[in-house]
Scaffold this motif. Structure first.
Motif, PDB file in Angstrom:
ATOM      1  N   TYR A 139      -3.654  -4.219  10.983  1.00  0.00           N
ATOM      2  CA  TYR A 139      -3.305  -5.604  10.676  1.00  0.00           C
ATOM      3  C   TYR A 139      -2.732  -6.287  11.925  1.00  0.00           C
ATOM      4  CZ  TYR A 139      -3.984  -4.445   5.793  1.00  0.00           C
ATOM      5  OH  TYR A 139      -4.537  -4.051   4.593  1.00  0.00           O
ATOM      6  N   LEU A 195       1.774  -5.053   3.460  1.00  0.00           N
ATOM      7  CA  LEU A 195       0.597  -5.350   4.276  1.00  0.00           C
ATOM      8  C   LEU A 195       0.449  -6.836   4.577  1.00  0.00           C
ATOM      9  CD1 LEU A 195      -2.068  -3.146   2.458  1.00  0.00           C
ATOM     10  CD2 LEU A 195      -0.585  -2.521   4.378  1.00  0.00           C
ATOM     11  N   VAL A 214       3.377  -5.156   9.799  1.00  0.00           N
ATOM     12  CA  VAL A 214       3.499  -4.296   8.622  1.00  0.00           C
ATOM     13  C   VAL A 214       4.878  -3.647   8.607  1.00  0.00           C
ATOM     14  CG1 VAL A 214       2.617  -2.221   7.492  1.00  0.00           C
ATOM     15  CG2 VAL A 214       1.026  -3.881   8.483  1.00  0.00           C
ATOM     16  N   VAL A 257      -0.879   2.244  10.063  1.00  0.00           N
ATOM     17  CA  VAL A 257      -1.218   1.146   9.163  1.00  0.00           C
ATOM     18  C   VAL A 257      -1.035  -0.202   9.846  1.00  0.00           C
ATOM     19  CG1 VAL A 257      -0.637   0.025   6.970  1.00  0.00           C
ATOM     20  CG2 VAL A 257      -0.635   2.520   7.129  1.00  0.00           C
ATOM     21  N   TYR A 280       0.851  -1.193   0.000  1.00  0.00           N
ATOM     22  CA  TYR A 280       0.000   0.000   0.000  1.00  0.00           C
ATOM     23  C   TYR A 280       0.879   1.233   0.000  1.00  0.00           C
ATOM     24  CZ  TYR A 280      -3.039   3.624   2.097  1.00  0.00           C
ATOM     25  OH  TYR A 280      -3.730   4.782   2.375  1.00  0.00           O
ATOM     26  N   TYR A 313       4.054   0.439   2.168  1.00  0.00           N
ATOM     27  CA  TYR A 313       3.958  -0.501   3.279  1.00  0.00           C
ATOM     28  C   TYR A 313       3.635  -1.905   2.789  1.00  0.00           C
ATOM     29  CZ  TYR A 313       3.534   4.013   5.559  1.00  0.00           C
ATOM     30  OH  TYR A 313       3.763   5.308   5.956  1.00  0.00           O
TER      31      TYR A 313
END
Length: 498
Positions: free
Chosen positions: A78, A93, A83, A74, A64, A91
């Motif tokens: 998750y 993911l 990450v 971010v 991303y 990033y």
């Protein structure tokens, strides 16, 4: 959304007995009061028929590009994955397999990922993108690699736009959005605003490459192993089919392209010098036979010498194929390095099957090696391996371009999804061969010029893959219209990253 049941062909085990007869001869002789019988019995015992397997497995790598300084934010979306910020504002993911020292970009086309210990996506529905606060200019990409474990299979890609929500109206949005913000009064605009590209990512590098680099004409030297081990089974013919496919693709892409053919066994020989004469190349390929040792270094050096005959202005490329190890005392790494360091330099791709050593392929291939090595665990996958290189050189093919809403409409199961082609280098659609990794790229972008009408909107969508055996299934229809499988139905397998 996943149906991972593998339907097994209903095969019975039978005990078959043959020759269960007796032939008797009665005799009577003077003074003999006995009767003799001749007999014999033969049988075929313990007969067993076992249904084959069809197992579709997936792995993926998702990134991303959402702007720098957001790693902690971010990562919070998750909880099951750590990450990483791979470069400023980009990033990682998710990545499967996430085991041991496995490196996805470097090894995805080199390892046998059907190994159960690799823990691929196999029946699990997983979210690849779970993103908040997406801004105009943000984009993401997931590369999904497909593994047909065992039987060759037709493959379809399917999807569904689960939700396209408005989520109310902000003040700036209300000035440009007339659809309404309350539930039931209008769908969101985000699915129509997001651009999507799906393509066959031939080298699994997470990047769509529409053409051959600088668009210069190319001069390709095929350097093919014809040692004695190539006579095993159908391996030689599978290699011929792959080389033939590559020749047709390269020469068909541009009238300025050229291809040459060099072989190696006890020594090396340029069979056809670089040319645009497809008939001469195809005839030479069809006449190849297998015998001798594996003078791989001689093959690379002889192939490089033929590339010196390329016209000026052509990019020089070598495709080396082998099924074994180089002969004693020869160093293909040095020969390959000399070719790569030549002026002009040669870009080298390597294909390996059977006894080919990964370290040898890596020593010959150009950097990055993960873009230049193609490994097949099954001889029958060789044609598609050559085809992947051919498509890499002439440009990767787009499967779909349009908005996210349009992409999900094209992938709809009601419309039969999108039938994928196992070999883009041939005219007709082909099954996906077992023993070869193939990748599909899926990239989305919210364009920088997206307006206030998408503020606070959200979308949810699913993407999946369905596989169905090829054998006895020459012209498959829409797999999603078929009735519920019975014990005698065609085996199939469906995997769904969401």
């Amino acid at each position: 959304m996943t149906d991972n049941d593998i339907d097994t062909i209903g095969l019975s085990r039978r005990r078959i007995l043959a020759g269960l007869g007796a032939v008797g001869v009665a005799s009577a002789g003077a003074g003999l009061g006995t009767t003799a019988y001749f007999s014999d019995e033969e049988s075929f015992d313990n007969n067993t028929l076992t249904a084959g397997e069809l197992d579709l497995k997936l792995d993926y790598r998702a990134t991303y590009a959402g702007g720098p300084g957001r790693l902690e934010e971010v990562d919070g979306w998750y909880p099951d994955f750590d990450v990483q910020e791979e470069e400023p504002g980009v990033y990682l993911l998710g990545e499967v397999p996430d085991v041991g020292d496995f490196s996805w970009p470097e090894e995805v086309q080199e390892r046998d990922l059907c190994d159960p210990e690799m823990n691929l996506v196999d029946g699990d529905a997983i979210p690849v993108f779970t993103l908040e606060d997406v801004k105009p200019g943000d984009y993401g990409e997931v590369t999904i690699s497909l593994h047909i474990c065992d039987n060759p299979s037709w493959v379809w890609m399917y999807g569904d736009l689960v939700e396209n929500a408005e989520n109310g109206l902000t003040d700036p949005e209300s000035e440009v959005d007339e659809t309404g913000g309350d539930p039931g009064e209008g769908a969101g605009e985000l699915a129509d605003a997001i651009d999507v590209t799906m393509w066959y990512d031939e080298d699994c590098d997470n990047v769509y490459e529409p053409g051959g680099g600088d668009d210069a004409p190319i001069c390709v030297e095929l350097v093919l192993d014809v040692s004695g081990s190539m006579g095993t089974g159908n391996r030689l013919q599978d290699m011929k089919d792959g080389a033939s496919t590559l020749v047709s693709t390269i020469l068909g892409a541009s009238a300025d392209n050229r291809v040459g053919l060099t072989t190696f066994a006890n020594g090396a020989n340029t069979v056809v010098s670089v040319t645009d004469d497809e008939a001469a190349l195809q005839n030479a390929i069809s006449g190849l036979s297998a015998n001798g040792s594996t003078a791989m270094a001689d093959g690379v050096s002889t192939g490089q010498a033929d590339l010196e005959n390329c016209p000026d202005g052509h990019d020089r490329i070598m495709v080396v194929f082998t099924d074994g190890q180089p002969s004693s005392g020869q160093d293909p790494a040095s020969a390959a390095q000399a070719a790569r360091n030549a002026d002009p330099s040669t870009e080298i791709f390597a294909i390996g099957v059977a006894g080919a050593q990964q370290s040898t392929l890596e020593s010959m291939a150009s950097d990055p090696t993960d873009d230049h090595i193609f490994t097949a665990t099954d001889d029958a996958a060789l044609e598609q391996a050559f085809g992947q290189i051919a498509e890499t050189l002439v440009g990767e093919q787009v499967i779909f371009e349009g908005s996210l809403a349009e992409a999900m409409a094209a992938l709809s199961m009601d419309e039969g999804g999108i039938a994928l082609d196992g070999n883009r280098s041939t005219e007709d659609r082909e099954c996906f061969a077992g023993g070869l990794t193939q990748c599909i790229g899926f990239e989305w972008e919210l364009p920088p010029d997206a307006g206030n009408e998408v503020q606070s909107d959200s979308v949810t969508f699913d993407v999946g893959f369905h596989a169905e055996q090829c054998r006895h299934n020459e012209e498959p229809g829409n797999p999603f219209e078929q009735p519920t499988p019975t014990p005698t139905a065609t085996p199939n397998d469906t995997q769904t990253p969401e």
